[in-house]
Design a protein around this motif. Structure first.
Motif, PDB file in Angstrom:
ATOM      1  N   LYS A  83      11.624 -26.900  21.560  1.00 45.41           N
ATOM      2  CA  LYS A  83      11.910 -27.552  22.843  1.00 45.41           C
ATOM      3  C   LYS A  83      13.409 -27.754  23.034  1.00 45.41           C
ATOM      4  O   LYS A  83      13.930 -27.581  24.133  1.00 45.41           O
ATOM      5  CB  LYS A  83      11.163 -28.877  22.934  1.00 45.41           C
ATOM      6  N   ILE A  84      14.073 -28.119  21.977  1.00 46.47           N
ATOM      7  CA  ILE A  84      15.516 -28.314  22.046  1.00 46.47           C
ATOM      8  C   ILE A  84      16.211 -27.000  22.383  1.00 46.47           C
ATOM      9  O   ILE A  84      17.082 -26.940  23.257  1.00 46.47           O
ATOM     10  CB  ILE A  84      16.054 -28.882  20.715  1.00 46.47           C
ATOM     11  N   MET A 110      22.847 -33.979  24.742  1.00 51.42           N
ATOM     12  CA  MET A 110      21.468 -34.345  25.062  1.00 51.42           C
ATOM     13  C   MET A 110      20.883 -35.239  23.979  1.00 51.42           C
ATOM     14  O   MET A 110      20.182 -36.203  24.266  1.00 51.42           O
ATOM     15  CB  MET A 110      20.602 -33.097  25.236  1.00 51.42           C
ATOM     16  N   ALA A 111      21.197 -34.920  22.739  1.00 50.02           N
ATOM     17  CA  ALA A 111      20.631 -35.670  21.620  1.00 50.02           C
ATOM     18  C   ALA A 111      21.154 -37.098  21.554  1.00 50.02           C
ATOM     19  O   ALA A 111      20.435 -38.012  21.158  1.00 50.02           O
ATOM     20  CB  ALA A 111      20.930 -34.952  20.305  1.00 50.02           C
ATOM     21  N   THR A 112      22.389 -37.304  21.949  1.00 52.58           N
ATOM     22  CA  THR A 112      22.984 -38.638  21.804  1.00 52.58           C
ATOM     23  C   THR A 112      22.919 -39.481  23.059  1.00 52.58           C
ATOM     24  O   THR A 112      23.115 -40.686  22.993  1.00 52.58           O
ATOM     25  CB  THR A 112      24.459 -38.532  21.356  1.00 52.58           C
ATOM     26  N   THR A 113      22.628 -38.874  24.215  1.00 50.72           N
ATOM     27  CA  THR A 113      22.660 -39.655  25.455  1.00 50.72           C
ATOM     28  C   THR A 113      21.312 -39.843  26.123  1.00 50.72           C
ATOM     29  O   THR A 113      21.187 -40.706  26.979  1.00 50.72           O
ATOM     30  CB  THR A 113      23.609 -39.017  26.492  1.00 50.72           C
ATOM     31  N   THR A 116      15.079 -40.237  27.168  1.00 44.44           N
ATOM     32  CA  THR A 116      13.834 -39.661  27.670  1.00 44.44           C
ATOM     33  C   THR A 116      13.447 -38.393  26.925  1.00 44.44           C
ATOM     34  O   THR A 116      12.335 -37.926  27.062  1.00 44.44           O
ATOM     35  CB  THR A 116      13.939 -39.340  29.173  1.00 44.44           C
ATOM     36  N   LEU A 117      14.352 -37.838  26.169  1.00 46.90           N
ATOM     37  CA  LEU A 117      14.023 -36.628  25.407  1.00 46.90           C
ATOM     38  C   LEU A 117      13.441 -37.046  24.061  1.00 46.90           C
ATOM     39  O   LEU A 117      14.110 -37.052  23.044  1.00 46.90           O
ATOM     40  CB  LEU A 117      15.265 -35.742  25.233  1.00 46.90           C
ATOM     41  N   TRP A 118      12.189 -37.371  24.072  1.00 45.53           N
ATOM     42  CA  TRP A 118      11.502 -37.919  22.901  1.00 45.53           C
ATOM     43  C   TRP A 118      11.488 -36.966  21.716  1.00 45.53           C
ATOM     44  O   TRP A 118      11.310 -37.385  20.593  1.00 45.53           O
ATOM     45  CB  TRP A 118      10.070 -38.285  23.261  1.00 45.53           C
ATOM     46  N   TRP A 119      11.741 -35.685  21.942  1.00 47.24           N
ATOM     47  CA  TRP A 119      11.636 -34.713  20.861  1.00 47.24           C
ATOM     48  C   TRP A 119      12.883 -34.652  20.008  1.00 47.24           C
ATOM     49  O   TRP A 119      12.920 -33.953  19.016  1.00 47.24           O
ATOM     50  CB  TRP A 119      11.259 -33.343  21.388  1.00 47.24           C
ATOM     51  N   PHE A 120      13.929 -35.380  20.376  1.00 46.60           N
ATOM     52  CA  PHE A 120      15.101 -35.453  19.507  1.00 46.60           C
ATOM     53  C   PHE A 120      14.864 -36.552  18.485  1.00 46.60           C
ATOM     54  O   PHE A 120      14.508 -37.653  18.827  1.00 46.60           O
ATOM     55  CB  PHE A 120      16.374 -35.785  20.300  1.00 46.60           C
ATOM     56  N   ASP A 121      15.100 -36.238  17.253  1.00 47.10           N
ATOM     57  CA  ASP A 121      14.975 -37.229  16.192  1.00 47.10           C
ATOM     58  C   ASP A 121      16.260 -37.139  15.372  1.00 47.10           C
ATOM     59  O   ASP A 121      16.394 -36.318  14.481  1.00 47.10           O
ATOM     60  CB  ASP A 121      13.742 -36.921  15.328  1.00 47.10           C
TER      61      ASP A 121
END
Length: 124
Positions: A83-84, A110-113, A116-121
């Protein structure tokens, strides 16, 4: 098959701005023969331009980054990588990114801001 072609022709000739990523997502899984048939039967200059852009600019476009790059910026390995990377490809298509640094930058942003992007861990 016929309904798909009709739907595709409507999408391609739609007025207004359609992001390159949307065109890519619609045409990428379609065979060249079908794309060329749609183009040949289209009376729309807009549709012809979008198909031409797909064939000459977007088709075959790939990211320069991969899972190793995601891991290096702190994204944990897992099923979310797809997805990323898909989001990064959309950004590349829509924003015209040309370098690996730009691709890595958008993923890091995208990862740090985005909450709503729940798929970033992100690893801490």
């Amino acid at each position: 098959d016929l309904r798909l072609r009709i739907k595709m022709k409507r999408f391609l000739k739609k007025s207004g701005g359609v992001p390159p990523s949307r065109i890519y997502e619609r045409l990428e899984p379609v065979s060249y023969e079908a794309i060329l048939a749609i183009m040949a039967k289209s009376a729309s200059k807009t549709a012809e331009k979008r198909i031409s852009d797909f064939l000459t600019k977007y088709n075959g476009m790939r990211l320069r980054i991969n899972g190793g790059d995601l891991e290096a910026i702190g994204v944990r390995e897992g099923p979310g990588y797809r997805k990323i990377l898909t989001a990064a490809l959309r950004a590349k298509l829509d924003r015209g990114f040309a370098t690996k640094r730009q691709e890595t930058g958008i993923v890091a942003t995208m990862a740090t801001t985005s909450k709503t992007l729940w798929w970033f861990d992100i690893q801490t």
